[in-house]
Scaffold this active site. Structure first.
Site, short mmCIF file in Angstrom:
data_model
loop_
_atom_site.label_atom_id
_atom_site.label_comp_id
_atom_site.label_asym_id
_atom_site.label_seq_id
_atom_site.Cartn_x
_atom_site.Cartn_y
_atom_site.Cartn_z
N LYS A 67 0.81 -1.23 0.00
CA LYS A 67 0.00 0.00 0.00
C LYS A 67 0.84 1.28 0.00
O LYS A 67 0.36 2.33 -0.41
CB LYS A 67 -0.94 0.03 1.21
N ALA A 131 -2.43 1.60 16.62
CA ALA A 131 -1.91 2.76 15.89
C ALA A 131 -1.15 2.31 14.64
O ALA A 131 -0.13 2.87 14.27
CB ALA A 131 -1.02 3.59 16.80
N ALA A 134 -4.43 0.56 9.80
CA ALA A 134 -5.90 0.61 9.86
C ALA A 134 -6.35 1.76 10.77
O ALA A 134 -7.28 2.51 10.45
CB ALA A 134 -6.43 -0.72 10.39
N TYR A 224 -11.94 -9.89 11.62
CA TYR A 224 -13.16 -10.62 11.20
C TYR A 224 -12.94 -12.13 11.14
O TYR A 224 -13.80 -12.86 10.65
CB TYR A 224 -13.70 -10.07 9.86
P1 ATR Z 1 -2.40 -2.71 10.32
O1 ATR Z 1 -1.69 -2.01 9.21
O2 ATR Z 1 -3.21 -3.90 9.89
O3 ATR Z 1 -3.17 -1.78 11.20
P2 ATR Z 1 0.06 -2.82 11.82
O4 ATR Z 1 0.52 -1.60 11.16
O5 ATR Z 1 1.01 -3.98 11.89
O6 ATR Z 1 -1.26 -3.41 11.19
O7 ATR Z 1 -0.42 -2.41 13.30
C1 ATR Z 1 -0.61 -3.34 14.24
C2 ATR Z 1 -1.22 -2.70 15.50
O8 ATR Z 1 -1.51 -3.75 16.39
C3 ATR Z 1 -0.28 -1.77 16.24
O9 ATR Z 1 -1.03 -0.80 16.92
C4 ATR Z 1 0.39 -2.72 17.24
O10 ATR Z 1 0.91 -2.10 18.39
P3 ATR Z 1 2.41 -1.50 18.38
O11 ATR Z 1 2.34 -0.22 17.61
O12 ATR Z 1 2.75 -1.31 19.80
O13 ATR Z 1 3.26 -2.55 17.70
C5 ATR Z 1 -0.79 -3.55 17.61
N1 ATR Z 1 -0.44 -4.85 18.17
C6 ATR Z 1 -0.11 -5.97 17.47
N2 ATR Z 1 0.12 -6.98 18.33
C7 ATR Z 1 -0.06 -6.50 19.59
C8 ATR Z 1 -0.01 -7.06 20.91
N3 ATR Z 1 0.30 -8.35 21.09
N4 ATR Z 1 -0.29 -6.26 21.95
C9 ATR Z 1 -0.61 -4.97 21.79
N5 ATR Z 1 -0.69 -4.38 20.57
C10 ATR Z 1 -0.42 -5.13 19.49
#
Ligand code: ATR
Length: 281
Positions: A67, A131, A134, A224
């Site tokens: 993207k 954050a 999405a 989902y």
């Molecule tokens: P997307 O683009 O699908 O939103 P991403 O950019 O990989 O996916 O973002 C993943 C989000 O899930 C982030 O907010 C991440 O938190 P961090 O910024 O601290 O990495 C959060 N996330 C993923 N696994 C997590 C976990 N086990 N506990 C808390 N937050 C998690």
């Protein structure tokens, strides 16, 4: 010959988008195809893009992990997609490629379709959990629509601060830790879970506990698989109204189809059909 649309990304073998666009072609009575064009991580990305330009397809969707990477191949980028730094839809306008991002707006349409009162009151208090990409899309769409109170909680607070830089002069945003968010859940009217926590196979996980929720707010999860995540189950147990993640897919596709063809196709009953397909997986 009809419209030619594609989806690029990796992995996309299980993508539901071809099914959704097939329904849109049938409903709109337009002719066309929507095919998956998987670009593997060690393929030449620019080589694949050159092939797509040569085929003169009418439009395509882009999903993870391309993207951001697609942007340097575009002639023009819509202002929201530019703000988000990510494009998920490209339209070919007489040989020039323009990029859009329908994720955030699609998400808002999915909320409006389920909750008719949603959208009338821009002063509601909204909490976004997560954050990543999405969250950024949803935050942008909410600020564009004029929502005034949108807080963000994330494990890594600096990522949430980066998103909050996109606020406009109407939006106030507080950055919270996940622990703080859990304490404050009853302050919100809408909570949107945007992380991958709770996704199959980790179906017992939840980003925060909703055990102390005591108001009939809207709780939404963009995960989902499964449809009813642990987070949504907790919300339902607490008497909240729940919003499933799959309907965002439908409405971001509806917006893409609209950008490509100029037709807004009805999604009536599709939400339920999509739900059945995903439940069968
Ligand atoms: P997307 O683009 O699908 O939103 P991403 O950019 O990989 O996916 O973002 C993943 C989000 O899930 C982030 O907010 C991440 O938190 P961090 O910024 O601290 O990495 C959060 N996330 C993923 N696994 C997590 C976990 N086990 N506990 C808390 N937050 C998690």
């Amino acid at each position: 010959m009809g419209y030619q649309f594609e989806l690029i990304g990796f992995p996309i073998k299980h993508s539901i988008s071809p099914w959704i666009h097939e329904q849109f072609f049938t409903r709109s009575k337009l002719q066309g195809t929507y095919i998956k064009n998987e670009i593997e991580l060690n393929d030449s990305f620019s080589g694949k893009i050159i092939e797509m330009k040569a085929k003169q397809i009418d439009g395509f969707n882009i999903t993870v992990p391309y993207k951001q990477r697609i942007i340097s191949y575009l002639d023009e980028v819509d202002i929201i997609a530019e703000k988000m730094g990510a494009v998920n839809t490209v339209v070919n306008q007489n040989g020039t490629w323009k990029g859009y991002n329908t994720d955030g707006k699609g998400y808002l349409r999915s909320l409006e379709s389920k909750f008719s009162a949603f959208g009338h009151d821009k002063s509601i208090h909204i909490l976004i959990l997560g954050a990543g990409g999405a969250a950024r899309g949803i935050y942008c769409a909410l600020t564009e629509e004029g929502y005034m109170h949108i807080d963000i909680a994330n494990r890594t607070m600096t990522s949430a601060e980066d998103i909050a830089k996109l606020a406009n002069d109407k939006t106030s945003t507080q950055i919270l830790s996940l622990e703080e968010a859990e304490q404050l859940i009853n302050h919100y009217d809408l909570i949107i879970q945007t992380t991958s926590v709770g996704m199959k196979p980790n179906i017992d996980q939840s980003i925060i506990s909703l055990a102390s929720l005591n108001k009939p707010i809207i709780v939404s999860d963009i995960v989902y698989q499964p449809l009813k995540t642990n987070f949504l189950q907790q919300a339902e147990n607490a008497g909240a109204q729940i919003h499933y993640g799959h309907s965002m897919l439908l409405y971001q596709a509806q917006l893409a189809f609209e950008i490509w063809t100029g037709q807004r196709v009805s999604t009536e009953n599709l939400d339920h059909e999509l739900q059945l397909i995903l439940e069968g997986r």
